[in-house]
Design an enzyme around this catalytic site. Structure first.
Site, short mmCIF file in Angstrom:
data_model
loop_
_atom_site.label_atom_id
_atom_site.label_comp_id
_atom_site.label_asym_id
_atom_site.label_seq_id
_atom_site.Cartn_x
_atom_site.Cartn_y
_atom_site.Cartn_z
N SER A 20 0.86 -1.18 0.00
CA SER A 20 0.00 0.00 0.00
C SER A 20 0.90 1.23 0.00
O SER A 20 1.97 1.23 0.60
CB SER A 20 -0.88 -0.02 1.24
OG SER A 20 -1.27 1.30 1.60
N GLU A 57 -7.55 -10.48 -6.58
CA GLU A 57 -8.66 -9.53 -6.74
C GLU A 57 -8.84 -9.15 -8.21
O GLU A 57 -9.96 -9.03 -8.71
CB GLU A 57 -8.40 -8.27 -5.90
CG GLU A 57 -8.57 -8.55 -4.41
CD GLU A 57 -8.13 -7.39 -3.52
OE1 GLU A 57 -7.84 -6.29 -4.04
OE2 GLU A 57 -8.05 -7.59 -2.30
#
Ligand code: ARG
Length: 459
Positions: free
Chosen positions: A277, A290
């Site tokens: 992140s 994902e």
């Protein structure tokens, strides 16, 4: 603007119309198939005496030169041509002159494009099939290593009964095995050659369609020239099979994401397949899983798009059919990427076996086995279900597992329980007593793994 069909027209095409109509920006992908199809066509024309051998040689040389030059980056597929067929033909005429003008004898762009797309798809079905095979091998290897790795099996995402990791993976093996079989089916059904269908009504030349079909590796020619130019069923079948592959990958991805979460910690995705992140330093995100889950929508979209495009088209060829390409190409590339990446992620993923086993132990996954114990000692199943329900409630209140109860505690709820209850509800008993084929018990799993190994050997 460079078109093959100016003769009948007195005015230039409007530039916007030309751009709207042109397909070269995407059908350029078919250059190799287009050339391969033309070479087979020319060989057949010469064999039938429709072309001289000298013309044949010149045309084939020319076409091979174009192919080699495009491949080496020496010849650019120019977007000034309407489509890939026009580009190849015009370049050929440019390079070899008169004989080049004979290439399109006994052929229409309608059967030509039908052939190109089939040749392309046929190869892609094969490539997808190989990627599915790789995935099956990765799954099988996890299965072989984990016939004794206990984990909870879930229904409603609630812990249900204990299984093994091998058993869970086996469910995915079954899914992708069906996908593999679908690829084979599609290949078999689509493998007929449309070339020679002409615009829609065949031709008056004495074509040998069997011969062309054989040269191109087809089982034979299509048997109706109208259908030959207007059939896109094989693309719809392929997109539908790819949608099912993606649905399977997406379900698998969802599980990987859940298993990789802080709460579960059943797996750890390898660093090479995770991302960080920009703000939260502690994060290691399952982006690949994902994205695979997300890209499923694109492939479904291609299927819906083509089904809708085809539904109102009268026979035979209509320009709507040009819309069969872009989204199909995209869906194929998407599915290939997803299969390859998912397999890589699976191969490098670590399974945290202790966490899986602890989770299975803590979730009353042996409650059914406790009820079965009572049934084996003469209690009716419905009563046994009620008794074990009371046990579970008691354990929840005390914050313990069934295995942690004393015999006195067991007996206070039902006198039927004896010392052997502990053995009956042990994790490996619960799993390994399930030995009917398809169940998680080691004996049954070993049998199934043997069948899967044989399946992959004969692949
Ligand atoms: N670009 C066209 C397609 O992809 C090729 C066939 C053109 N045929 C025609 N009659 N306009 O469908």
């Amino acid at each position: 603007m460079a078109q093959l069909w100016g003769g009948r027209f007195t005015k230039e095409t409007d530039q916007l119309v030309y751009n709207f109509n042109a397909s070269i920006s995407f059908d350029r992908k078919l250059y190799a198939q287009d050339i391969k199809g033309s070479i087979a066509h020319v060989m057949m024309l010469a064999k039938q005496g429709i072309l001289t051998d000298t013309d044949k040689e010149k045309i084939i040389d020319g076409l091979e030169g174009i192919l080699a030059d495009v491949e080496r980056g020496k010849l650019e597929i120019s977007e000034k041509y309407e489509d890939i067929h026009s580009f190849v033909e015009a370049t050929l005429i440019d390079r070899i002159g008169e004989p080049g003008k004979k290439l399109h004898t006994g052929r229409s762009r309608n059967d030509q494009v039908a052939l190109d797309m089939k040749l392309y798809t046929r190869d892609e079905v094969h490539l997808i099939d190989n990627l599915i095979e790789e995935l099956l091998r990765a799954i099988l290897s996890i299965m072989e290593d984990n016939t004794e790795t206990f984990m909870p099996g879930f229904t409603h995402l609630q812990k249900a009964q204990p299984i093994t990791l091998a058993h869970h993976m086996g469910a995915y093996f079954e899914m992708f095995k069906r996908d593999h079989e679908r690829m084979r089916d599609i290949y078999r059904r689509m493998n007929t050659c449309p070339l020679g269908s002409g615009a829609l009504a065949g031709t008056t030349y004495p074509l040998d369609r069997e011969y062309t079909a054989k040269l191109l590796g087809f089982d034979g020619p299509t048997l109706n020239s109208i259908d030959g130019v207007s059939d896109r069923d094989y693309l719809i079948e392929f997109l539908s099979a790819l949608s099912i592959v993606m649905m399977h990958l997406s379900r698998f991805s969802e599980e990987v994401i859940i298993w990789n979460s802080n709460e579960y910690q059943f797996v750890e995705i390898d660093d090479a397949y995770s991302t960080g992140s920009s703000i939260m330093p502690q994060k290691k995100n399952p982006d690949i899983a994902e994205l695979v889950r997300g890209k499923t929508g694109r492939v479904y979209g291609a299927l819906m798009s083509l089904l809708t495009t085809m539904k109102g088209i009268p026979l035979a060829y209509n320009k709507d059919m040009q819309e069969d390409k872009e989204m199909t190409f995209d869906a194929i590339d998407t599915a290939k990427g997803c299969l390859a990446l998912f397999t890589g992620m699976l191969r490098t993923m670590q399974f945290k076996k202790n966490n899986m086993e602890t989770s299975a132990k803590n979730g009353f996954t042996n409650a059914t086995d406790a009820a079965d114990y009572l049934v084996n000692h003469g209690v009716a199943f419905r009563d046994a279900h009620g008794i074990v329900g009371q046990l579970v409630l008691y354990c929840i209140e005390k914050g313990i597992a069934l295995d942690d109860m004393t015999l006195e505690e067991f007996k206070s709820i039902s006198p039927v329980f004896e010392e052997d209850i502990y053995e009956a509800i042990r994790m490996d008993t619960c799993v390994n007593k399930r030995v009917t084929i398809g169940a998680p018990g080691k004996k049954a799993m070993t049998e199934v793994i043997k069948i899967y190994k044989k399946y992959l050997r004969e692949y």
